[in-house]
Write an enzyme that holds these catalytic residues in place. Sequence first.
Site, PDB file in Angstrom:
ATOM      1  CB  VAL A  58      -1.013   0.037   1.181  1.00  0.00           C
ATOM      2  CG1 VAL A  58      -2.017  -1.091   1.077  1.00  0.00           C
ATOM      3  CG2 VAL A  58      -0.320   0.054   2.534  1.00  0.00           C
ATOM      4  CE1 TYR A 150       0.278   2.130  14.930  1.00  0.00           C
ATOM      5  CE2 TYR A 150      -0.123   2.339  17.292  1.00  0.00           C
ATOM      6  CZ  TYR A 150      -0.455   1.798  16.055  1.00  0.00           C
ATOM      7  OH  TYR A 150      -1.528   0.947  15.948  1.00  0.00           O
ATOM      8  CE  LYS A 154      -3.134   2.584  13.439  1.00  0.00           C
ATOM      9  NZ  LYS A 154      -3.966   1.907  12.426  1.00  0.00           N
TER      10      LYS A 154
HETATM   11  N1  LIG Z   1      -2.304  -5.283  17.670  1.00  0.00           N
HETATM   12  C1  LIG Z   1      -2.758  -4.264  18.355  1.00  0.00           C
HETATM   13  O1  LIG Z   1      -2.647  -4.228  19.599  1.00  0.00           O
HETATM   14  C2  LIG Z   1      -3.430  -3.123  17.649  1.00  0.00           C
HETATM   15  C3  LIG Z   1      -4.111  -2.182  18.416  1.00  0.00           C
HETATM   16  C4  LIG Z   1      -4.742  -1.125  17.785  1.00  0.00           C
HETATM   17  C5  LIG Z   1      -4.697  -1.018  16.415  1.00  0.00           C
HETATM   18  N2  LIG Z   1      -4.014  -1.931  15.666  1.00  0.00           N
HETATM   19  C6  LIG Z   1      -3.995  -1.762  14.217  1.00  0.00           C
HETATM   20  O2  LIG Z   1      -4.519  -2.933  13.613  1.00  0.00           O
HETATM   21  C7  LIG Z   1      -4.066  -3.010  12.272  1.00  0.00           C
HETATM   22  C8  LIG Z   1      -3.597  -4.434  11.981  1.00  0.00           C
HETATM   23  O3  LIG Z   1      -2.458  -4.722  12.765  1.00  0.00           O
HETATM   24  P1  LIG Z   1      -2.256  -6.105  13.523  1.00  0.00           P
HETATM   25  O4  LIG Z   1      -2.205  -5.824  14.960  1.00  0.00           O
HETATM   26  O5  LIG Z   1      -3.193  -7.122  13.009  1.00  0.00           O
HETATM   27  O6  LIG Z   1      -0.748  -6.426  13.098  1.00  0.00           O
HETATM   28  P2  LIG Z   1      -0.114  -7.525  12.122  1.00  0.00           P
HETATM   29  O7  LIG Z   1      -0.486  -8.899  12.566  1.00  0.00           O
HETATM   30  O8  LIG Z   1       1.324  -7.194  12.029  1.00  0.00           O
HETATM   31  O9  LIG Z   1      -0.841  -7.241  10.725  1.00  0.00           O
HETATM   32  C9  LIG Z   1      -0.520  -6.101   9.962  1.00  0.00           C
HETATM   33  C10 LIG Z   1      -0.987  -6.348   8.543  1.00  0.00           C
HETATM   34  O10 LIG Z   1      -0.676  -5.178   7.770  1.00  0.00           O
HETATM   35  C11 LIG Z   1      -0.090  -5.587   6.552  1.00  0.00           C
HETATM   36  N3  LIG Z   1       0.806  -4.570   6.005  1.00  0.00           N
HETATM   37  C12 LIG Z   1       1.818  -3.923   6.630  1.00  0.00           C
HETATM   38  N4  LIG Z   1       2.445  -3.106   5.766  1.00  0.00           N
HETATM   39  C13 LIG Z   1       1.803  -3.231   4.576  1.00  0.00           C
HETATM   40  C14 LIG Z   1       2.000  -2.680   3.287  1.00  0.00           C
HETATM   41  N5  LIG Z   1       2.984  -1.797   3.030  1.00  0.00           N
HETATM   42  N6  LIG Z   1       1.161  -3.036   2.286  1.00  0.00           N
HETATM   43  C15 LIG Z   1       0.164  -3.926   2.527  1.00  0.00           C
HETATM   44  N7  LIG Z   1      -0.066  -4.499   3.710  1.00  0.00           N
HETATM   45  C16 LIG Z   1       0.764  -4.164   4.715  1.00  0.00           C
HETATM   46  C17 LIG Z   1       0.665  -6.861   6.893  1.00  0.00           C
HETATM   47  O11 LIG Z   1       0.776  -7.683   5.728  1.00  0.00           O
HETATM   48  P3  LIG Z   1       2.117  -7.943   4.899  1.00  0.00           P
HETATM   49  O12 LIG Z   1       3.272  -7.853   5.860  1.00  0.00           O
HETATM   50  O13 LIG Z   1       1.911  -9.330   4.332  1.00  0.00           O
HETATM   51  O14 LIG Z   1       2.121  -6.897   3.847  1.00  0.00           O
HETATM   52  C18 LIG Z   1      -0.270  -7.521   7.888  1.00  0.00           C
HETATM   53  O15 LIG Z   1      -1.221  -8.323   7.231  1.00  0.00           O
HETATM   54  C19 LIG Z   1      -2.987  -1.943  12.138  1.00  0.00           C
HETATM   55  O16 LIG Z   1      -3.532  -0.821  11.468  1.00  0.00           O
HETATM   56  C20 LIG Z   1      -2.641  -1.589  13.571  1.00  0.00           C
HETATM   57  O17 LIG Z   1      -2.155  -0.288  13.689  1.00  0.00           O
HETATM   58  C21 LIG Z   1      -3.386  -2.983  16.258  1.00  0.00           C
END
Ligand SMILES: NC(=O)c1ccc[n+]([C@@H]2O[C@H](COP(=O)([O-])OP(=O)(O)OC[C@H]3O[C@@H](n4cnc5c(N)ncnc54)[C@H](OP(=O)(O)O)[C@@H]3O)[C@@H](O)[C@H]2O)c1
Length: 252
Positions: A58, A150, A154
Amino acid sequence: MVFITGASSGIGEACARAFAARNRPLWLAARRIERLQELAQELKTRFAIEVKTSCLDVIDRKTVEKFFQDNQSDITRVTILVNNAGLTQGLDPIQSGSLDDWDLTVDTNLKGLLYVTHGFLPHFARRGEGHVINIGSVASRWVYPKGNVYCATKRAVSALTEGMRLDLHGTGVRVSEISPGMVETEFSLVRFKGDQERAASVYKNFRVLTTNDIAETVVWTAERPAHVNIQEIVIYPTDQASTTLFHRKEKT
Ligand SMILES: NC(=O)c1ccc[n+]([C@@H]2O[C@H](COP(=O)([O-])OP(=O)(O)OC[C@H]3O[C@@H](n4cnc5c(N)ncnc54)[C@H](OP(=O)(O)O)[C@@H]3O)[C@@H](O)[C@H]2O)c1
């Protein structure tokens, strides 16, 4: 059709599973295409649904633009966009932060979200139907020490969610933000650049949210009737009262 960015792990993958369980056709995007293909195969077999996959970085504006040019007819079939792809790297005081970490965080969470949204919104607005669901974070409202960039991205996602809602007002397009507290995913592993021990310590002795907790909320938001727009949902684990207050139980 539901389009989910970052569906190769964590919350995005769980959203794919939750929508699949409701028999919704899916389009999954991320960089790790093998993971997406494996997931797609599993969901197609279990639920007999259509699952498309696309290798999409992306942050690469030219690639994203070409992706939308090349896929025009399928793009018009999408009615729900889950802007989930996101990450950060590093956990440093702002005075010693890394420009590379900042670039990656801003480019992914902010510009990446914009590039993808830009591809869908004209279709949604023209059709008078569509739902953008942005995965924000509690970090947007409650900044935590060393979270600086970060948290800023957000907070920007929150501002964009609001901006989209204002500009799309009257078109029938819905815009929602789901803001999770701590969820156990690969997020910390990415933040700490593969340091498994450090990543695991984030979730130690503490009952975090599951990816399914968030996915079910996303699906619930999407399934409200067309005249109902859930603007924002903030979800914390019971054992997390703020971005800095955790109730950790020592294991006996
Ligand atoms: N975990 C938490 O505690 C938490 C809390 C609040 C919000 N969030 C948010 O939730 C969302 C998902 O994160 P997660 O916690 O599920 O972490 P995660 O398991 O690391 O998943 C992140 C996803 O984003 C994708 N991604 C990263 N860079 C990308 C790029 N340049 N192009 C396309 N895809 C990309 C990764 O896929 P690839 O590496 O295969 O590209 C992966 O599928 C994020 O926006 C994060 O900020 C997480």
